[in-house]
Design a protein around this motif. Structure first.
Motif, PDB file in Angstrom:
ATOM      1  N   GLU A 127       5.346  13.184  -9.198  1.00  0.00           N
ATOM      2  CA  GLU A 127       5.565  11.750  -9.328  1.00  0.00           C
ATOM      3  C   GLU A 127       5.847  11.403 -10.776  1.00  0.00           C
ATOM      4  O   GLU A 127       5.114  11.794 -11.676  1.00  0.00           O
ATOM      5  CB  GLU A 127       4.341  10.967  -8.853  1.00  0.00           C
ATOM      6  CG  GLU A 127       4.568   9.457  -8.927  1.00  0.00           C
ATOM      7  CD  GLU A 127       3.375   8.669  -8.439  1.00  0.00           C
ATOM      8  OE1 GLU A 127       3.449   7.442  -8.462  1.00  0.00           O
ATOM      9  OE2 GLU A 127       2.372   9.289  -8.049  1.00  0.00           O
ATOM     10  N   LYS A 129       6.792   8.214 -13.467  1.00  0.00           N
ATOM     11  CA  LYS A 129       6.834   6.771 -13.660  1.00  0.00           C
ATOM     12  C   LYS A 129       7.644   6.472 -14.916  1.00  0.00           C
ATOM     13  O   LYS A 129       7.438   7.091 -15.950  1.00  0.00           O
ATOM     14  CB  LYS A 129       5.425   6.189 -13.803  1.00  0.00           C
ATOM     15  CG  LYS A 129       4.583   6.364 -12.544  1.00  0.00           C
ATOM     16  CD  LYS A 129       3.218   5.745 -12.731  1.00  0.00           C
ATOM     17  CE  LYS A 129       2.380   5.892 -11.480  1.00  0.00           C
ATOM     18  NZ  LYS A 129       1.035   5.312 -11.638  1.00  0.00           N
ATOM     19  N   GLU A 243       4.321  -4.365 -10.174  1.00  0.00           N
ATOM     20  CA  GLU A 243       4.591  -2.965  -9.872  1.00  0.00           C
ATOM     21  C   GLU A 243       6.051  -2.830  -9.427  1.00  0.00           C
ATOM     22  O   GLU A 243       6.618  -3.724  -8.795  1.00  0.00           O
ATOM     23  CB  GLU A 243       3.658  -2.483  -8.761  1.00  0.00           C
ATOM     24  CG  GLU A 243       3.866  -1.044  -8.350  1.00  0.00           C
ATOM     25  CD  GLU A 243       3.301  -0.064  -9.344  1.00  0.00           C
ATOM     26  OE1 GLU A 243       3.644   1.127  -9.243  1.00  0.00           O
ATOM     27  OE2 GLU A 243       2.518  -0.481 -10.226  1.00  0.00           O
ATOM     28  N   PRO A 246       9.074  -0.347  -4.088  1.00  0.00           N
ATOM     29  CA  PRO A 246       9.228   0.998  -3.520  1.00  0.00           C
ATOM     30  C   PRO A 246      10.687   1.385  -3.404  1.00  0.00           C
ATOM     31  O   PRO A 246      11.545   0.545  -3.108  1.00  0.00           O
ATOM     32  CB  PRO A 246       8.579   0.873  -2.135  1.00  0.00           C
ATOM     33  CG  PRO A 246       7.702  -0.326  -2.216  1.00  0.00           C
ATOM     34  CD  PRO A 246       8.359  -1.266  -3.179  1.00  0.00           C
ATOM     35  N   ASP A 247      10.977   2.671  -3.650  1.00  0.00           N
ATOM     36  CA  ASP A 247      12.345   3.153  -3.493  1.00  0.00           C
ATOM     37  C   ASP A 247      12.415   4.371  -2.569  1.00  0.00           C
ATOM     38  O   ASP A 247      13.398   5.102  -2.562  1.00  0.00           O
ATOM     39  CB  ASP A 247      12.958   3.491  -4.850  1.00  0.00           C
ATOM     40  CG  ASP A 247      12.186   4.573  -5.581  1.00  0.00           C
ATOM     41  OD1 ASP A 247      11.134   4.998  -5.068  1.00  0.00           O
ATOM     42  OD2 ASP A 247      12.622   4.996  -6.661  1.00  0.00           O
ATOM     43  N   THR A 248      11.355   4.576  -1.799  1.00  0.00           N
ATOM     44  CA  THR A 248      11.353   5.636  -0.787  1.00  0.00           C
ATOM     45  C   THR A 248      10.936   5.035   0.544  1.00  0.00           C
ATOM     46  O   THR A 248      10.433   3.907   0.601  1.00  0.00           O
ATOM     47  CB  THR A 248      10.387   6.761  -1.174  1.00  0.00           C
ATOM     48  OG1 THR A 248       9.076   6.216  -1.357  1.00  0.00           O
ATOM     49  CG2 THR A 248      10.825   7.441  -2.468  1.00  0.00           C
ATOM     50  N   LYS A 250       8.698   4.035   2.923  1.00  0.00           N
ATOM     51  CA  LYS A 250       7.262   3.865   3.113  1.00  0.00           C
ATOM     52  C   LYS A 250       6.936   2.397   3.286  1.00  0.00           C
ATOM     53  O   LYS A 250       7.697   1.506   2.917  1.00  0.00           O
ATOM     54  CB  LYS A 250       6.491   4.429   1.923  1.00  0.00           C
ATOM     55  CG  LYS A 250       6.580   3.597   0.659  1.00  0.00           C
ATOM     56  CD  LYS A 250       5.589   4.113  -0.397  1.00  0.00           C
ATOM     57  CE  LYS A 250       5.519   3.165  -1.588  1.00  0.00           C
ATOM     58  NZ  LYS A 250       4.524   3.607  -2.596  1.00  0.00           N
ATOM     59  N   GLU A 273       4.496  -4.382   1.170  1.00  0.00           N
ATOM     60  CA  GLU A 273       5.749  -3.922   0.582  1.00  0.00           C
ATOM     61  C   GLU A 273       6.296  -2.742   1.367  1.00  0.00           C
ATOM     62  O   GLU A 273       5.558  -2.028   2.052  1.00  0.00           O
ATOM     63  CB  GLU A 273       5.545  -3.535  -0.882  1.00  0.00           C
ATOM     64  CG  GLU A 273       4.546  -2.420  -1.103  1.00  0.00           C
ATOM     65  CD  GLU A 273       4.312  -2.143  -2.588  1.00  0.00           C
ATOM     66  OE1 GLU A 273       4.613  -3.032  -3.409  1.00  0.00           O
ATOM     67  OE2 GLU A 273       3.847  -1.040  -2.929  1.00  0.00           O
ATOM     68  N   GLY A 275       9.821   0.253   1.379  1.00  0.00           N
ATOM     69  CA  GLY A 275      11.009   0.812   0.766  1.00  0.00           C
ATOM     70  C   GLY A 275      11.877   1.472   1.815  1.00  0.00           C
ATOM     71  O   GLY A 275      11.398   1.902   2.867  1.00  0.00           O
ATOM     72  N   SER A 288      18.769   2.894  -2.657  1.00  0.00           N
ATOM     73  CA  SER A 288      17.537   2.502  -1.971  1.00  0.00           C
ATOM     74  C   SER A 288      17.389   0.991  -1.994  1.00  0.00           C
ATOM     75  O   SER A 288      18.017   0.292  -2.799  1.00  0.00           O
ATOM     76  CB  SER A 288      16.314   3.143  -2.648  1.00  0.00           C
ATOM     77  OG  SER A 288      16.148   2.635  -3.963  1.00  0.00           O
ATOM     78  N   GLY A 290      14.165  -2.090  -1.735  1.00  0.00           N
ATOM     79  CA  GLY A 290      12.736  -2.342  -1.826  1.00  0.00           C
ATOM     80  C   GLY A 290      12.433  -3.791  -1.508  1.00  0.00           C
ATOM     81  O   GLY A 290      13.271  -4.680  -1.706  1.00  0.00           O
ATOM     82  N   ARG A 292       8.943  -6.797  -1.221  1.00  0.00           N
ATOM     83  CA  ARG A 292       7.517  -7.117  -1.356  1.00  0.00           C
ATOM     84  C   ARG A 292       7.280  -8.587  -1.018  1.00  0.00           C
ATOM     85  O   ARG A 292       8.028  -9.470  -1.442  1.00  0.00           O
ATOM     86  CB  ARG A 292       7.047  -6.841  -2.780  1.00  0.00           C
ATOM     87  CG  ARG A 292       5.574  -7.220  -3.013  1.00  0.00           C
ATOM     88  CD  ARG A 292       5.115  -6.951  -4.437  1.00  0.00           C
ATOM     89  NE  ARG A 292       5.151  -5.531  -4.725  1.00  0.00           N
ATOM     90  CZ  ARG A 292       5.791  -4.995  -5.770  1.00  0.00           C
ATOM     91  NH1 ARG A 292       6.449  -5.780  -6.608  1.00  0.00           N
ATOM     92  NH2 ARG A 292       5.777  -3.691  -5.969  1.00  0.00           N
TER      93      ARG A 292
END
Length: 808
Positions: A127, A129, A243, A246-248, A250, A273, A275, A288, A290, A292
């Motif tokens: 992972e 960041k 934050e 998300p880009d996957t 989930k 949220e 993704g 991708s 995202g 939220r």
């Protein structure tokens, strides 16, 4: 020693002699090597687009004193690393910061190459960041993770009090706004998800219209920051950062629930949220989406001091926000919308019917029984504030081989309704309607000749405020502030040089501001328009020196300016929530600030220390000063204040320290000392935070923690000694017993608190945390100098806060 030289405060000279001696001593401390530390780590750092090596990238091992930089070929190397898990951080200006976790085995020679870009990546199941690095030479502090969780449910101002040098300006118990180094309101810029927050922030009792639950991280930049963020950033900047979306593929979120025993306040907030990363690609490029959704509901009733309940001090709040984005390798589009709605009761005992009662209220230790009922209730009666604030953000950015170009558009609508106590047949209501449009274009270029990196940008803002009638045709002369139109524009350039052990930052900015006001002066019938045009150039110069992994020395010289706001120029009436009668001054000149600061950061395995010294000289400093006389109006009797200006100097020290006593036990301490002087009138400035010192001890293991803290706030002995308005006849000055104020500064006070928390793991990605915090455990009766209602009542008494958080 000359009076205008920076010097340590008399009451703290012995303490800081010890601190300086301590810092000199620990500078020579050595860290004993640990057993089984024969691992090696090496690799290269390259630009992912050009494939060229990056010189001067900083590689750190989190939680240790080990660090290095890349050479001219982009190589880095570590020896004698210990067996186990390590977190590597790679950073350099102009590129994303990357952190990843690795597991080192006995005597292993581990290789990892970093490829830096401006997008997020997922490398080999690790992972990563990424975040942009800004303000390398300016002191900054952040609230995030568990520290931020322990402030959930509180207002933004209350949450920021966890940072050394940050206090709050309060109006009763439910309204607070941040104070940085003694300055607040229009001298602090608040960035809400990258948008400059604009409401009626000029009011001392106008708290920021922001739900702190939208932020995953809150960062405070201390000191003048006018070059990057424009006029008004004289004291500093508060950045609320959510934050990353998300880009996957989930779905996740969290739910927070908070209960405050004092006032029986409940706060519930949730985040959902998701993704989406389709398997099909556009032109073989990954993309991708995202999303939220966030919302908060708050409700609280009358709060209690240690001795009595305060009538009409309840609060209601309903907020929500929506965010979505589209992201590909080189493109990002993002939209964010938030709506904030709150209704706040104003303590009834602050609105007095006649001058005799006002004098008695200022002298009374306890409010009258009508203002301190024994029965608890949630009802919000007159006087109260009803505020709605909507914010829209649209961001588009494009990454190119030479840099990144981004455009941000923002729109805000702020509607404030202030309803006063009924006086006879008069229904007294003040309305403020503010529309704000902002736009910013920034180009951040890649390193030039492997030396310079920086950004150039342009920002603009258009505002329109309606208090009565339509913009150019107001209908009333009895409003606190008039209708106005405000247009600002600025251009800036910031460049940085980064080397192995030092970084240099410099910048320049030009801003212009055009204010046009439409009003009916009191006692007249004709509409009058006034124009105020101001412009100025600001600059910054900073230097960051890292002699080794333990030390980080920051020096910064910055300028900022601020034109007088409409309330400072033209206000003439009762300031509802502040319980005062305020008069503006049409002849006020713009403030110009020159700030110098020096910050020392020292970190070894068990000890982290930060010492921040600053000196801020402000020409034409504008402030609200008491006249010593009461004003009787149809809304009641109120103490009178005039806006005036002076040459001012702010000098201070922020100190914070954390020492790891044992594996699970730590000691922390923070101190803030401040002296602010009215040079023109040769006396201290009014409404400046008192010196304070806070200490805590914390025990923490893998899933639980328990902490105890103690805070001492000194009596503010540096207060104005005289009324500065010579034009006011002495026969009209009734309140002259306490020099330049309506009441004496309250005594020093001591507060004790404690916290306990535990984390429960339900499933792999589902966690539940529970904590209990107690504040003012001794139920101490006290008043704070920065609370406008200290004239009428004590501060809040003992309070227990139960917090629960569920992540999924």
């Amino acid at each position: 020693m000359r009076q205008n030289q920076f010097y340590f405060f008399k009451n703290a000279k012995y303490l800081f002699t010890v601190i300086i001696f301590w810092l000199q001593t620990i500078a020579f401390a050595q860290i004993k090597p640990e057993n089984d530390c024969n691992c090696q780590l090496h690799g290269e750092v390259n630009d992912v687009a050009t494939k060229q090596p990056i010189l001067g990238a900083v590689i750190l091992l989190k939680g240790t004193t080990k660090g290095t930089t890349t050479d001219s070929k982009g190589h880095y190397h570590f020896n004698k690393l210990c067996h186990g898990s390590q977190i590597i951080i790679c950073r350099i200006v102009g590129y994303q910061e990357i952190s990843l976790k690795i597991n080192l085995n006995h005597n292993e020679n581990y290789k990892h190459d970093f490829k830096l870009n401006e997008d997020e990546y997922h490398l080999d199941h690790v992972e990563i960041k990424a975040s942009k690095i800004e303000n390398l030479t300016q002191a900054k502090n952040s609230l995030e993770n568990s520290a931020l969780d322990q402030t959930r449910g509180q207002t933004l101002g209350e949450a920021l009090k966890q940072i050394s040098g940050i206090t709050t300006l309060q109006t009763g118990s439910s309204i607070s706004k941040p104070v940085i180094h003694g300055m607040h309101s229009n001298r602090i810029l608040i960035l809400n998800n990258g948008i400059r927050q604009e409401g009626q922030q000029w009011g001392s009792e106008h708290a920021p219209e922001i739900d702190p639950f939208v932020a995953n991280k809150i960062t405070v930049l201390k000191g003048a920051a006018g070059v990057r963020y424009g006029s008004d950033a004289i004291a500093g900047v508060v950045k609320l950062e959510p934050e990353a979306l998300p880009d996957t593929n989930k779905i996740g979120g969290e739910f927070n629930s908070v209960f405050f025993s004092n006032g029986r306040q409940t706060v519930n907030s949730g985040i959902l949220e998701a993704g989406l990363q389709p398997k099909k690609r556009i032109n073989a490029k990954l993309y991708s989406f995202g999303f939220r959704l966030q919302g908060t509901i708050k409700r609280g009733g009358n709060i209690s001091t240690p001795s009595y309940t305060l009538a009409n001090t309840g609060v209601e709040e309903k907020n929500f926000s929506i965010a979505a984005n589209y992201k590909s390798r080189n493109w990002l589009s993002e939209v964010f919308f938030s709506h904030f709605n709150t209704k706040i009761g104003i303590f009834s005992g602050s609105h007095i019917g006649n001058i005799t009662d006002l004098i008695a209220a200022l002298q009374r230790e306890k409010p009258q029984a009508i203002y301190s009922p024994k029965a608890f209730n949630y009802a919000i009666d007159r006087p109260f504030q009803d505020v709605e604030h909507s914010l829209l953000k649209v961001l588009n950015s494009k990454s190119m081989p030479i840099g990144k170009l981004s455009f941000t558009f923002g729109y805000q609508n702020d509607f404030r309704r202030e309803v006063d106590i009924l006086r006879g047949d008069k229904n007294l209501v003040q309305l403020f309607k503010l529309d704000t449009y902002t736009g910013e274009i920034i180009f951040e270029h890649k390193p030039v000749y492997k030396l310079f990196t920086g950004s150039i940008g342009m920002a603009a803002m258009v505002q329109e405020n309606l208090t009565t009638g339509v913009l150019k045709a107001p209908r009333s002369s009895t409003v606190l502030i008039p209708n106005f139109n405000n247009n600002t524009m600025g251009v800036f350039l910031i460049e940085r040089i980064v080397r192995n052990k030092w970084e240099l930052e410099t910048g320049i900015r030009y801003d212009t501001r055009k204010l046009k006001v439409y009003r009916i002066p009191r006692g007249q019938q004709d509409i009058v328009s006034n124009n105020k045009d101001n412009q100025n150039v600001t600059a910054t110069f900073g230097y960051n020196f890292r002699p080794d992994a333990r030390w980080n020395l920051l020096t910064n010289f910055s300028s900022a300016w601020r034109a007088a706001t409409v309330n400072e120029l033209y206000s003439n009436g009762v300031h509802h929530g502040a319980g005062s009668f305020e008069r503006g001054n049409e002849n006020l000149l713009p403030e110009v600030a020159l700030n110098a600061s020096f910050t020392i950061n020292y970190a070894v395995k068990k000890l982290q220390v930060e010492l921040h010294l600053y000196n801020n000289n402000i020409n034409n400093y504008i402030f609200l000063s008491p006249t010593g006389r009461p004003i009787l109006s149809v809304r009641g009797a109120f103490p009178e204040f005039f806006y005036t200006q002076t040459k001012a100097r702010f000098q201070g020290i922020d100190f914070s320290m954390n020492y790891q006593i044992g594996k699970n036990l730590s000691l922390n301490s923070k101190m803030a000392l401040l002296k602010a002087h009215d040079i023109s009138n040769k006396q201290p400035l009014i409404m400046i935070p008192a010196n304070r010192w806070e200490n805590g001890i914390r025990y923490e293991n893998k899933n639980s923690f328990i902490s105890f803290n103690y805070q001492f706030v000194a009596k503010q002995s540096r207060v104005p000694l005289k009324i500065i308005f010579s034009e006011i006849p002495s026969s009209e000055i009734i309140f002259n017993e306490f020099g330049g104020d309506y009441a004496p500064p309250p005594p020093a006070y001591h507060l004790f608190g404690a916290s306990f928390g535990h984390n429960f793991t339900i499933r792999k990605k589902q966690q539940f945390s529970l904590s209990l915090t107690g504040s003012n455990l001794a139920n101490t009766r006290y008043r704070d100098y920065l609370n406008r209602f200290r004239y009428f009542s004590d501060e809040i008494g003992r309070n227990f806060v139960l917090r629960g958080k569920f992540n999924f």
